[in-house]
Design a protein around this motif. Structure first.
Motif, PDB file in Angstrom:
ATOM      1  N   PHE A 204       0.840  -1.202   0.000  1.00  0.00           N
ATOM      2  CA  PHE A 204       0.000   0.000   0.000  1.00  0.00           C
ATOM      3  C   PHE A 204       0.874   1.251   0.000  1.00  0.00           C
ATOM      4  N   TRP A 205       1.885   1.252   0.853  1.00  0.00           N
ATOM      5  CA  TRP A 205       2.793   2.391   0.927  1.00  0.00           C
ATOM      6  C   TRP A 205       3.566   2.548  -0.380  1.00  0.00           C
ATOM      7  N   ALA A 206       4.043   1.450  -0.917  1.00  0.00           N
ATOM      8  CA  ALA A 206       4.798   1.528  -2.175  1.00  0.00           C
ATOM      9  C   ALA A 206       3.922   2.087  -3.298  1.00  0.00           C
ATOM     10  N   GLY A 207       2.670   1.687  -3.347  1.00  0.00           N
ATOM     11  CA  GLY A 207       1.774   2.220  -4.362  1.00  0.00           C
ATOM     12  C   GLY A 207       1.560   3.706  -4.224  1.00  0.00           C
ATOM     13  N   SER A 208       1.401   4.160  -2.978  1.00  0.00           N
ATOM     14  CA  SER A 208       1.177   5.595  -2.783  1.00  0.00           C
ATOM     15  C   SER A 208       2.413   6.397  -3.177  1.00  0.00           C
ATOM     16  N   ILE A 209       3.601   5.926  -2.798  1.00  0.00           N
ATOM     17  CA  ILE A 209       4.819   6.679  -3.124  1.00  0.00           C
ATOM     18  C   ILE A 209       5.103   6.617  -4.620  1.00  0.00           C
ATOM     19  N   LEU A 210       4.867   5.472  -5.225  1.00  0.00           N
ATOM     20  CA  LEU A 210       5.088   5.370  -6.670  1.00  0.00           C
ATOM     21  C   LEU A 210       4.187   6.341  -7.423  1.00  0.00           C
ATOM     22  N   ASN A 211       2.940   6.448  -6.974  1.00  0.00           N
ATOM     23  CA  ASN A 211       2.023   7.372  -7.635  1.00  0.00           C
ATOM     24  C   ASN A 211       2.489   8.813  -7.472  1.00  0.00           C
ATOM     25  N   THR A 212       2.814   9.182  -6.258  1.00  0.00           N
ATOM     26  CA  THR A 212       3.178  10.579  -6.040  1.00  0.00           C
ATOM     27  C   THR A 212       4.484  10.937  -6.745  1.00  0.00           C
ATOM     28  N   MET A 213       5.444  10.015  -6.752  1.00  0.00           N
ATOM     29  CA  MET A 213       6.715  10.338  -7.387  1.00  0.00           C
ATOM     30  C   MET A 213       6.583  10.380  -8.907  1.00  0.00           C
ATOM     31  N   THR A 214       5.748   9.537  -9.468  1.00  0.00           N
ATOM     32  CA  THR A 214       5.536   9.581 -10.915  1.00  0.00           C
ATOM     33  C   THR A 214       4.928  10.916 -11.329  1.00  0.00           C
ATOM     34  N   VAL A 215       3.899  11.324 -10.589  1.00  0.00           N
ATOM     35  CA  VAL A 215       3.260  12.599 -10.909  1.00  0.00           C
ATOM     36  C   VAL A 215       4.206  13.759 -10.635  1.00  0.00           C
ATOM     37  N   PHE A 216       4.892  13.700  -9.522  1.00  0.00           N
ATOM     38  CA  PHE A 216       5.741  14.818  -9.103  1.00  0.00           C
ATOM     39  C   PHE A 216       6.936  14.998 -10.036  1.00  0.00           C
ATOM     40  N   LEU A 217       7.656  13.923 -10.301  1.00  0.00           N
ATOM     41  CA  LEU A 217       8.864  14.041 -11.117  1.00  0.00           C
ATOM     42  C   LEU A 217       8.531  14.415 -12.557  1.00  0.00           C
ATOM     43  N   SER A 218       7.504  13.783 -13.104  1.00  0.00           N
ATOM     44  CA  SER A 218       7.129  14.115 -14.478  1.00  0.00           C
ATOM     45  C   SER A 218       6.514  15.504 -14.561  1.00  0.00           C
ATOM     46  N   GLY A 219       5.691  15.838 -13.582  1.00  0.00           N
ATOM     47  CA  GLY A 219       5.050  17.149 -13.603  1.00  0.00           C
ATOM     48  C   GLY A 219       6.032  18.289 -13.472  1.00  0.00           C
ATOM     49  N   ASN A 220       7.108  18.076 -12.745  1.00  0.00           N
ATOM     50  CA  ASN A 220       8.121  19.126 -12.621  1.00  0.00           C
ATOM     51  C   ASN A 220       8.737  19.453 -13.971  1.00  0.00           C
ATOM     52  N   VAL A 221       8.923  18.448 -14.785  1.00  0.00           N
ATOM     53  CA  VAL A 221       9.566  18.658 -16.081  1.00  0.00           C
ATOM     54  C   VAL A 221       8.562  19.177 -17.112  1.00  0.00           C
ATOM     55  N   ILE A 222       7.349  18.630 -17.073  1.00  0.00           N
ATOM     56  CA  ILE A 222       6.359  18.983 -18.097  1.00  0.00           C
ATOM     57  C   ILE A 222       5.691  20.319 -17.790  1.00  0.00           C
ATOM     58  N   GLY A 223       5.492  20.605 -16.520  1.00  0.00           N
ATOM     59  CA  GLY A 223       4.670  21.738 -16.123  1.00  0.00           C
ATOM     60  C   GLY A 223       5.346  23.079 -16.315  1.00  0.00           C
ATOM     61  N   SER A 224       4.717  24.087 -15.714  1.00  0.00           N
ATOM     62  CA  SER A 224       5.153  25.455 -15.935  1.00  0.00           C
ATOM     63  C   SER A 224       6.503  25.762 -15.294  1.00  0.00           C
ATOM     64  N   TRP A 225       6.984  24.870 -14.425  1.00  0.00           N
ATOM     65  CA  TRP A 225       8.295  25.098 -13.801  1.00  0.00           C
ATOM     66  C   TRP A 225       9.386  24.245 -14.441  1.00  0.00           C
ATOM     67  N   GLY A 226       9.104  23.755 -15.625  1.00  0.00           N
ATOM     68  CA  GLY A 226      10.061  22.874 -16.290  1.00  0.00           C
ATOM     69  C   GLY A 226      11.380  23.538 -16.625  1.00  0.00           C
ATOM     70  N   THR A 227      11.377  24.836 -16.793  1.00  0.00           N
ATOM     71  CA  THR A 227      12.618  25.532 -17.146  1.00  0.00           C
ATOM     72  C   THR A 227      13.461  25.887 -15.938  1.00  0.00           C
ATOM     73  N   THR A 228      12.960  25.611 -14.755  1.00  0.00           N
ATOM     74  CA  THR A 228      13.697  25.983 -13.545  1.00  0.00           C
ATOM     75  C   THR A 228      14.152  24.747 -12.775  1.00  0.00           C
ATOM     76  N   ILE A 229      14.361  23.663 -13.472  1.00  0.00           N
ATOM     77  CA  ILE A 229      14.827  22.440 -12.807  1.00  0.00           C
ATOM     78  C   ILE A 229      16.275  22.640 -12.362  1.00  0.00           C
ATOM     79  N   LYS A 230      16.538  22.299 -11.122  1.00  0.00           N
ATOM     80  CA  LYS A 230      17.875  22.429 -10.549  1.00  0.00           C
ATOM     81  C   LYS A 230      18.463  21.034 -10.312  1.00  0.00           C
ATOM     82  N   PRO A 231      19.792  20.943 -10.131  1.00  0.00           N
ATOM     83  CA  PRO A 231      20.384  19.621  -9.861  1.00  0.00           C
ATOM     84  C   PRO A 231      19.808  18.937  -8.620  1.00  0.00           C
TER      85      PRO A 231
END
Lengths: 231, 83
Positions: free
Chosen positions: A18-45
């Motif tokens: 259950f925990w793995a499913g929740s973290i996998l979901n949030t990280m998939t949305v979070f990591l991809s959304g950071n790149v695709i979304g409006s803050w994609g040009t401000t990605i830092k190391p």
């Protein structure tokens, strides 16, 4: 709960999935959304710091899935017949509705030109069109990953005799991952959609009653009203 | 001064922006948020709770027979011990 189960030497397998499913979901949305979304040009190391956090639940899920407890000996499911109880019917109807809704929201989030989709986006669920891309990704995950499992579960509910014991054990594991992903996804989605969504034209929001929001001075309004009355 | 009570969805952002641009003060009410968006909570509540119920159903369906086996095994061992 995982920590308690480990300390108490109890099985933490389903809680861990259950925990793995929740973290996998949030990280998939979070990591991809950071790149695709409006803050994609401000990605830092520092973005790379998320990689261990995303890899850990994958390792935990693989670890737990590879250690399934032994099957009960008398569980040959060939003799199983669907008992159409109320709960089973409700779940089957829910699964059909969830699949239809998931695919519809996916089409809306992807920018369907259908008038109904445009109306849904503008008047019913405007958060799906948020510039951050997180809701779009969440809708995509629901449709692309949630719907196949929901279809599988629907088949299990309708025709359980098609599933041998090992397959139904996999289904329970996937159900735990699916439940965790949806719990996390819905909590974040509803919280984000329920926030004050009024888009003020400037970042400086006006506090009531200080100055009002672009209200002209009271004396000028009175003068305007008098002028209108006079004319 | 006019005040607008906006619900949680339904073009709230568009209506709010328009209301502010027209020179109005926008006031939101949490109670009306919930009451005005009942469908929102039904839809998202079902999406949140449905998978939990589905998991419970599948878990019980799968482990129900295991529980029966366990109980029969334990009763057998008790009987053996008694003998």
């Amino acid at each position: 709960m995982c920590s308690y189960a480990i300390v108490a030497k109890r099985s933490y397998r389903l809680v861990g999935l259950f925990w793995a499913g929740s973290i996998l979901n949030t990280m998939t949305v979070f990591l991809s959304g950071n790149v695709i979304g409006s803050w994609g040009t401000t990605i830092k190391p520092s973005y790379l710091l998320n990689i261990p956090y995303a890899a850990a639940p994958i390792w935990v899920a693989c670890y737990l899935l590879s250690r399934r407890p032994a099957a009960p000996p008398s569980s040959s499911s060939n003799s199983k017949k669907p008992s159409w109880g109320f709960f089973r019917v409700v779940l089957a109807l829910y699964l059909v509705g969830a699949m239809a809704l998931g695919w519809w929201r996916f089409c809306v989030a992807m920018g369907s030109p259908l008038p109904a989709a445009q109306r849904w986006l503008s008047e019913i669920e405007p958060y799906l069109g948020d510039e951050s891309a997180y809701p779009r990704l969440q809708a995509a995950i629901y449709a692309l990953y949630g719907s196949p499992f929901q279809l599988l579960a629907l088949v299990y509910l309708v025709a359980p005799h098609l599933f041998v014991h090992e397959a139904s054990a996999w289904l329970v594991d996937l159900a735990a991952i699916h439940a965790g992903a949806y719990a996390q996804g819905q909590f974040v989605f509803v919280s984000a959609a329920a926030r004050p969504f009024v888009l003020f034209p400037t970042t400086a929001t006006q506090v009531i009653p200080a100055q009002g929001a672009r209200l002209p001075p009271r004396h000028s309004r009175r003068a305007g009203q008098a002028g209108q009355a006079g004319s | 001064m006019r005040a607008f009570l906006l619900d949680i969805h339904g073009g709230q952002g568009r209506q709010g922006r328009q209301a502010v641009e027209e020179g109005n003060v926008v006031v939101t009410c949490g109670l009306l948020h919930i009451a005005g968006a009942l469908w929102f909570w039904i839809m998202h509540g079902a999406l949140a709770l449905g998978p939990q119920l589905l998991f419970a159903k599948l878990y019980l369906a799968h482990h129900g027979s295991a529980g029966a086996v366990t109980s029969s095994t334990s009763s057998t061992s008790k009987r053996n011990k008694a003998e």
